[in-house]
Scaffold this active site. Structure first.
Site, short mmCIF file in Angstrom:
data_model
loop_
_atom_site.label_atom_id
_atom_site.label_comp_id
_atom_site.label_asym_id
_atom_site.label_seq_id
_atom_site.Cartn_x
_atom_site.Cartn_y
_atom_site.Cartn_z
N SER A 1 0.82 -1.21 0.00
CA SER A 1 0.00 0.00 0.00
C SER A 1 0.85 1.26 0.00
O SER A 1 0.34 2.34 -0.23
CB SER A 1 -0.94 -0.01 1.20
OG SER A 1 -0.20 -0.20 2.38
N GLU B 1 -4.43 0.57 -8.31
CA GLU B 1 -3.31 1.46 -8.62
C GLU B 1 -2.20 0.57 -9.16
O GLU B 1 -1.80 -0.39 -8.50
CB GLU B 1 -2.77 2.10 -7.34
CG GLU B 1 -3.40 3.39 -6.94
CD GLU B 1 -2.63 4.04 -5.77
OE1 GLU B 1 -2.29 5.22 -5.89
OE2 GLU B 1 -2.40 3.38 -4.74
N ASN C 1 -2.90 6.39 -0.91
CA ASN C 1 -2.62 6.59 0.52
C ASN C 1 -1.93 7.91 0.84
O ASN C 1 -1.95 8.36 1.97
CB ASN C 1 -1.82 5.40 1.05
CG ASN C 1 -2.76 4.24 1.33
OD1 ASN C 1 -3.87 4.44 1.82
ND2 ASN C 1 -2.35 3.03 0.99
N1 CAA Z 1 -16.23 -8.48 0.87
C1 CAA Z 1 -17.05 -8.67 -0.17
N2 CAA Z 1 -18.16 -7.90 -0.37
C2 CAA Z 1 -18.44 -6.96 0.55
C3 CAA Z 1 -17.62 -6.73 1.68
C4 CAA Z 1 -16.47 -7.56 1.81
N3 CAA Z 1 -15.60 -7.39 2.84
N4 CAA Z 1 -18.13 -5.70 2.39
C5 CAA Z 1 -19.24 -5.32 1.75
N5 CAA Z 1 -19.43 -6.06 0.64
C6 CAA Z 1 -20.52 -5.93 -0.35
C7 CAA Z 1 -21.83 -6.30 0.29
O1 CAA Z 1 -22.07 -7.67 0.19
C8 CAA Z 1 -22.79 -5.50 -0.54
O2 CAA Z 1 -23.07 -6.19 -1.74
P1 CAA Z 1 -24.56 -6.19 -2.32
O3 CAA Z 1 -24.81 -4.80 -2.78
O4 CAA Z 1 -24.49 -7.16 -3.40
O5 CAA Z 1 -25.43 -6.58 -1.20
C9 CAA Z 1 -22.02 -4.24 -0.93
O6 CAA Z 1 -20.64 -4.57 -0.74
C10 CAA Z 1 -22.39 -3.08 -0.05
O7 CAA Z 1 -22.24 -3.48 1.31
P2 CAA Z 1 -23.18 -3.07 2.50
O8 CAA Z 1 -24.56 -2.80 1.97
O9 CAA Z 1 -23.02 -4.05 3.59
O10 CAA Z 1 -22.55 -1.76 3.10
P3 CAA Z 1 -22.16 -0.41 2.41
O11 CAA Z 1 -23.15 0.02 1.39
O12 CAA Z 1 -21.83 0.50 3.54
O13 CAA Z 1 -20.81 -0.72 1.64
C11 CAA Z 1 -18.47 -0.67 1.69
C12 CAA Z 1 -19.70 -1.26 2.31
C13 CAA Z 1 -18.39 -1.06 0.21
C14 CAA Z 1 -17.26 -1.23 2.43
C15 CAA Z 1 -18.56 0.91 1.80
O14 CAA Z 1 -18.80 1.25 3.12
C16 CAA Z 1 -17.34 1.62 1.32
O15 CAA Z 1 -17.13 1.83 0.14
N6 CAA Z 1 -16.46 2.03 2.28
C17 CAA Z 1 -15.21 2.68 1.97
C18 CAA Z 1 -14.21 1.64 1.57
C19 CAA Z 1 -12.89 2.24 1.25
O16 CAA Z 1 -12.65 3.43 1.31
N7 CAA Z 1 -11.94 1.37 0.88
C20 CAA Z 1 -10.60 1.76 0.61
C21 CAA Z 1 -9.82 1.62 1.87
S1 CAA Z 1 -8.15 2.10 1.65
C22 CAA Z 1 -7.42 0.77 0.98
O17 CAA Z 1 -7.94 -0.29 0.84
C23 CAA Z 1 -6.03 0.97 0.56
C24 CAA Z 1 -5.00 0.90 1.57
O18 CAA Z 1 -3.88 0.69 1.16
C25 CAA Z 1 -5.19 1.14 3.00
#
Ligand code: CAA
Length: 283
Positions: free
Chosen positions: A119, A152, A190
């Site tokens: 990351s 990325e 990041n």
């Molecule tokens: N694995 C697989 N699918 C998942 C999941 C997981 N861990 N978490 C959620 N989902 C799916 C759900 O099953 C759901 O699918 P359906 O629409 O088919 O039902 C969909 O995603 C939406 O989930 P929820 O309805 O439960 O909840 P939500 O609408 O709040 O979405 C989320 C959850 C997609 C995580 C959303 O909150 C989100 O986009 N959060 C921000 C995530 C983010 O910023 N990620 C980047 C982090 S930084 C990074 O990764 C890089 C690094 O180097 C640190």
């Protein structure tokens, strides 16, 4: 340079997700971990995710079984000898990554691409631990991997256009959107995300608002799907601290200093969702 066989190193949250999307896109995947137990845990999460797709009518039971059938267990790095690309998603530790890449360089076929899901660590430095720096590249997936569209793609100093193109094509086959970035600390994602999270932690530390209020401001005011403190818990506070330290050290600029409250939580073992407690408590 066409990629067909993939090996993913690390069956954790990221590695498991990467293996899942690769298998869903039709690639044969070897999922490698040092522990049998970690592999089993990773496979259980993949199975659960696929079952949810079946329940939602996005996939048949047969398709689910075909995806699972394309994933094979690997507990030995020697299994990398016949794959076209290895995507490393082990712990964020430069010494460990270098050791893995040096070993892979000796095992993988000459044409194989060595990719890291790091990351924020330097792809150029990881590449220098091999005799094929031109075939080393960053493939940074976002969490949760099955849901997030971005990858990325980080070019190390020596990465060739041919290798970049092969990885870009593979990313598109995964139904993800590749974005090309150069190798600097934190890349793009990041470098921008973590200072925002760190600033949210400072805002809490200085008593400007409660954690709930800080998260509400960003969710309701900026339409972010999660507030920054909730997102920090989701990513893991140890990971957030590690990335801030990489930015701080890499740029030598005090604007990247990690908030003391973040360090305190990590020292306490409050690592976020995965440890049951971070800024919030999880049952
Ligand atoms: N694995 C697989 N699918 C998942 C999941 C997981 N861990 N978490 C959620 N989902 C799916 C759900 O099953 C759901 O699918 P359906 O629409 O088919 O039902 C969909 O995603 C939406 O989930 P929820 O309805 O439960 O909840 P939500 O609408 O709040 O979405 C989320 C959850 C997609 C995580 C959303 O909150 C989100 O986009 N959060 C921000 C995530 C983010 O910023 N990620 C980047 C982090 S930084 C990074 O990764 C890089 C690094 O180097 C640190």
């Amino acid at each position: 340079m066409e990629i067909k066989k993939v090996m993913v190193i690390g069956a954790g949250q990221m590695g498991g997700g990467i293996a899942q999307v690769c298998a869903q896109a039709g690639f044969d995947v070897k999922l490698n971990d040092i522990k049998e137990e970690s592999y089993a845990k990773g496979l259980a999460v993949i199975t659960k995710n696929l079952s949810r797709n079946v329940e939602k009518g996005r996939m048949t039971e047969d398709e689910k079984n075909a995806v699972l059938g394309r994933i094979t267990k690997s507990l030995d790095l020697q299994d990398a000898s016949d794959v076209d690309i290895i995507i490393e998603a082990a712990v964020e530790n430069m010494a460990i990554k270098k050791s893995i890449f040096t070993q892979l360089d000796g095992i993988a076929q000459e044409t194989a691409i060595l990719a890291s899901n790091t990351s924020s660590l330097s792809i150029t430095e990881i590449a220098a631990a091999t005799n094929r720096p031109e075939k080393v590249i960053g493939m940074h997936f976002m969490n949760p991997v099955p849901v997030m569209k971005l990858v990325e793609i980080i070019r190390g100093l020596a990465t060739t256009d041919e290798v970049y193109k092969a990885v870009e094509d593979m990313t598109k086959k995964l139904a993800k959107v590749p974005v090309e970035v150069n190798d600097f600390p934190g890349f793009v994602a990041n470098r921008i995300l973590m200072p925002m999270i760190n600033e949210a932690i400072y805002t809490l530390y200085e008593g400007v608002a409660t954690k709930e209020s800080i998260d509400d401001v960003m969710k309701l005011g900026m339409n972010h799907p999660m507030g920054p403190l909730q997102l920090a818990d989701f990513i893991g506070l140890d990971t957030c601290l590690y990335i801030m330290e990489t930015l701080h050290e890499g740029f030598g600029d005090s604007k990247y200093r990690p908030c003391p409250l973040l360090r305190k939580y990590v020292n306490a073992g409050w690592l976020g969702k995965k440890s049951g407690r971070g800024f919030y408590v999880y049952s």
